[in-house]
Design a protein around this motif. Structure first.
Motif, mmCIF file in Angstrom:
data_model
loop_
_atom_site.group_PDB
_atom_site.id
_atom_site.type_symbol
_atom_site.label_atom_id
_atom_site.label_comp_id
_atom_site.label_asym_id
_atom_site.label_seq_id
_atom_site.Cartn_x
_atom_site.Cartn_y
_atom_site.Cartn_z
ATOM 1 N N ARG A 156 0.838 -1.204 0.000
ATOM 2 C CA ARG A 156 0.000 0.000 0.000
ATOM 3 C C ARG A 156 0.866 1.245 0.000
ATOM 4 N N LEU A 185 -6.404 -9.678 -1.989
ATOM 5 C CA LEU A 185 -7.669 -9.101 -2.421
ATOM 6 C C LEU A 185 -7.772 -7.656 -1.967
ATOM 7 N N GLY A 186 -7.277 -7.382 -0.732
ATOM 8 C CA GLY A 186 -7.328 -6.022 -0.219
ATOM 9 C C GLY A 186 -6.556 -5.069 -1.113
ATOM 10 N N LEU A 188 -5.682 -5.519 -4.297
ATOM 11 C CA LEU A 188 -6.299 -5.416 -5.623
ATOM 12 C C LEU A 188 -7.542 -4.527 -5.584
ATOM 13 N N ASN A 189 -8.354 -4.699 -4.534
ATOM 14 C CA ASN A 189 -9.541 -3.848 -4.413
ATOM 15 C C ASN A 189 -9.156 -2.386 -4.244
ATOM 16 N N LEU A 191 -6.455 -0.969 -5.500
ATOM 17 C CA LEU A 191 -6.070 -0.486 -6.829
ATOM 18 C C LEU A 191 -7.307 -0.187 -7.661
ATOM 19 N N ALA A 192 -8.299 -1.099 -7.590
ATOM 20 C CA ALA A 192 -9.518 -0.898 -8.377
ATOM 21 C C ALA A 192 -10.248 0.365 -7.920
ATOM 22 N N ARG A 193 -10.286 0.590 -6.578
ATOM 23 C CA ARG A 193 -10.994 1.757 -6.062
ATOM 24 C C ARG A 193 -10.292 3.041 -6.491
ATOM 25 N N TYR A 204 -1.819 -3.877 -15.629
ATOM 26 C CA TYR A 204 -1.743 -4.850 -14.544
ATOM 27 C C TYR A 204 -1.044 -6.097 -15.073
ATOM 28 N N HIS A 214 -10.977 -10.738 -13.414
ATOM 29 C CA HIS A 214 -11.846 -9.969 -12.525
ATOM 30 C C HIS A 214 -11.519 -8.496 -12.511
ATOM 31 N N PHE A 215 -10.248 -8.163 -12.597
ATOM 32 C CA PHE A 215 -9.871 -6.780 -12.340
ATOM 33 C C PHE A 215 -9.522 -5.994 -13.591
ATOM 34 N N MET B 1 -9.928 -2.007 -13.913
ATOM 35 C CA MET B 1 -10.360 -2.592 -12.661
ATOM 36 C C MET B 1 -11.770 -2.127 -12.362
ATOM 37 N N GLN B 4 -15.102 -4.987 -8.073
ATOM 38 C CA GLN B 4 -14.467 -5.162 -6.770
ATOM 39 C C GLN B 4 -15.016 -6.434 -6.158
#
Lengths: 297, 332
Positions: A156, A185-186, A188-189, A191-193, A204, A214-215, B1, B4
């Motif tokens: 992070r 997962l934390g 990756l989420n 990064l997505a957010r 990626y 998924h991402f 991405m 989620q």
């Protein structure tokens, strides 16, 4: 908003053994575009050249030929000196990418100062604290050193460092492969957010087909330096055309086949004459990048 | 991405301080603490010896009398008036010893600083820059390594006329002949550090090369630098003593080597005047021994494999290996 255009990227390494010299083509004519708000995944085995692409985009390696152009919001190419304001990278190993000698604040303060995002001690600290908050880390970590943080926390921090110059294009080189399964997962989420909030363009890089699907919006499959298949994520994973992609897809564990004999699975096809071709799902046909014309299907 | 995934319970971002968020205490020590060696008997003895000699050289001359006073009690043994006896010309050996220790320490320190700075410049810059710069610097340090040190020093010192041969000449000569091996060690370590990801990350952030070297790489070389510094101090003190003993030292200064030189010229050995040549020899030995012990402790930072297990105080006892063992340890 920054768009990154990569055209015909080639990287050759010179190998020396004794007096003999040979060249290894690590990346061969890779072309793609990163658009704000979209994630492109590069999937491939180790040694397929995907990290070399990342390092070239981050300007850690010089391409042998081809161009990498960052286009600013006005559509004009970004000048060399400003390139790093726009394009930043997240490294694979969070245990190696933070200097063990320096505090977390140093890692965030340097890019802030270098890119003129903040001036003076107070402002730098304030902005660094904001960056830590954006990546869901407590600001109290600021004075800690990297070894006091867990792998997920370090990654992070690395993401926060990449955001510090205000980058719009993020190259994430296998950002979760060195992390615990529980913290993957934390990250990756996160990064997505961040991507949705800032409309970042994200490259990626991964060898994990499941997270790529998924991402990301688009997937490029690389094998031995070439892009062998490209297209929307679902199309590439569910309807693979290139023999290499099929091998990759078949290698993913399939819960429905549990208990059955391995030999019952369809054997992936052996190497064919299509090895050097690229299947483009958007165009719906095979492309020969060396010939610059459509190949016979 | 665009998608989620939901996080399973308990894996979401944990609040600070919650169990699982902090890294498990590892043996790796970083930052300034990594530069400090662990406290071992070896280090304690080494530091004690060095500190004693340094204090003697620092405070001794303030308390001692004039070392050059000539008395008519030549070559008398230790007594209440003269604790370490007198020389041939009646000078007090203890007074001389304090001055000589200070002189030797000064030269050792200056040479250490100069030689370490030179080796850092050549080794780190060459290792980081690579290419032609590295080749040139490597060639230079290899040539300096091959040239036998003491003969070269003797030739250079002999070349400079005695009246111009101040301590600075000696310092320069010793520093110029003593940096090469340290430069090679530093180059090797730089080659390893410069390929780490944090150096690449600093480049991606846009750091200038000199800042990458000074701020990102150099701090991680500090243990090696410290060890090389200590080593070059020892080497400098010993070769200065050797030079002075041969009569090629600085003409206007007094060091442990010059004391030995005058002792030898005054036939101290033949006349059994042990109080004249044993004290300076002992101080050189104590200083060399102490600095070598400190250096060994520094080596343990660079090469953790040298650390003996079980030294750390908070090593958990392996009581749960076998039930028998556990019973015994609780009974004891």
């Amino acid at each position: 908003m920054t768009t990154l255009e990569v055209r015909d990227l080639v990287k050759e390494f010179t190998l020396r053994s004794g007096l003999r010299r040979s060249t290894l083509r690590a990346v061969h004519k890779v072309t793609f575009t990163l658009v704000p708000g979209r994630t492109v995944a590069v999937v491939g085995a180790s040694g397929s050249g995907k990290s070399t692409v990342a390092r070239m985009i981050a300007r850690l390696e010089k391409p042998t030929s081809g161009t990498i152009t960052a286009l600013g919001p006005d559509g004009e190419p970004v000048r060399d000196r400003a390139y790093r304001d726009h394009v930043q990278m997240v490294f694979q190993d969070p245990f190696a990418s933070l200097n063990p000698f320096h505090s977390i604040e140093h890692h965030l303060a340097r890019p802030l100062l270098l890119h003129g995002r903040a001036e003076g001690r107070e402002e730098v600290r304030e902005q660094a604290a904001q960056l830590l908050e954006r990546v869901n880390l407590p600001t109290a970590l600021m004075d800690r050193r990297p070894h006091e943080l867990s792998g997920g926390q370090r990654q992070r921090v690395a993401i926060a460092r990449a955001l510090a110059p205000g980058a719009q294009v993020i190259v994430a080189d296998e950002p979760v492969s060195m992390l615990d399964v529980s913290s993957r997962l934390g990250v990756l989420n996160l990064l997505a957010r961040l991507q949705q909030e800032d409309r970042l363009a994200v490259l990626y890089i991964t060898h994990d087909l499941a997270t790529a699907r998924h991402f990301s919006d688009d997937i490029l499959v690389m094998n031995r330096g070439r892009i062998v298949e490209r297209g929307p994520a679902d199309a590439v994973i569910l309807d693979p055309h290139h023999p290499y992609t099929r091998t990759l897809a078949a290698a993913a564990p399939n819960p429905e086949l549990r208990g059955r004999l391995r030999s019952a699975e369809p054997e992936p096809k052996a190497a064919t004459d299509r090895d050097h071709l690229t299947y483009d799902h958007d165009a719906g046909r095979w492309i020969d990048i060396d010939a610059d014309q459509p190949a016979a299907a | 991405m665009t998608t989620q995934l939901p996080l399973p319970d308990g894996l979401a971002d944990l609040p600070p301080g919650a169990p699982g968020t902090t890294a498990p205490p590892s043996g790796r020590r970083t930052g300034w603490r990594a530069v400090l060696p662990t406290w071992t008997p070896k280090l304690a003895i080494g530091l004690g010896l060095v500190a004693a000699v340094a204090l003697f050289g620092l405070l001794g001359p303030l308390l001692a009398g004039d070392p050059n006073t000539i008395r008519n009690i030549g070559l008398t043994g230790p007594s209440g008036d003269h604790w370490l006896g007198t020389t041939q010309t009646g000078q007090d050996v203890l007074d001389q010893l304090t001055r000589a220790t200070r002189g030797s320490l000064q030269i050792g320190l200056f040479v250490g600083v100069l030689a370490t700075a030179l080796s850092a410049l050549v080794g780190v810059v060459g290792g980081y820059a690579g290419g032609l710069v590295d080749e040139a610097f490597s060639l230079l340090s290899n040539v300096m390594l091959v040239i036998p040190g003491l003969p070269l020093v003797i030739v250079i010192s002999g070349f400079v006329p005695a009246e111009q041969r101040g301590s600075w000449t000696v310092v320069l000569v010793l520093a110029l002949t003593g940096w090469a091996s340290a430069a090679r060690v530093l180059r090797a370590q730089t080659l390893s550090v410069r390929n780490r990801d944090y150096v690449a990350a600093a480049k991606v952030a846009g750091e200038k090369p000199w800042r990458v070297i000074c701020v990102e790489i150099l701090p991680n070389l500090l243990p090696v630098l410290a060890s090389q510094f200590v080593f070059s101090v020892v080497a400098a003190i010993l070769s200065e003593a050797g030079l002075s003993f041969l009569g090629l030292g600085a003409s206007n200064s007094s060091t442990l080597g010059t004391m030995l030189y005058f002792a030898q010229n005054g036939f101290a050995l033949q006349r059994d005047a042990w109080w004249w040549f044993v004290p300076p020899g002992l101080i050189i030995a104590a200083l060399g021994c102490g600095l070598a012990l400190v250096n060994l402790s520094l080596d343990e930072i660079i090469n953790p494999r040298l650390r003996r297990p079980g030294r750390r105080r908070n090593t958990p006892e392996k009581a749960d290996r076998s039930p028998n063992h556990a019973v015994r340890s609780t009974a004891a």
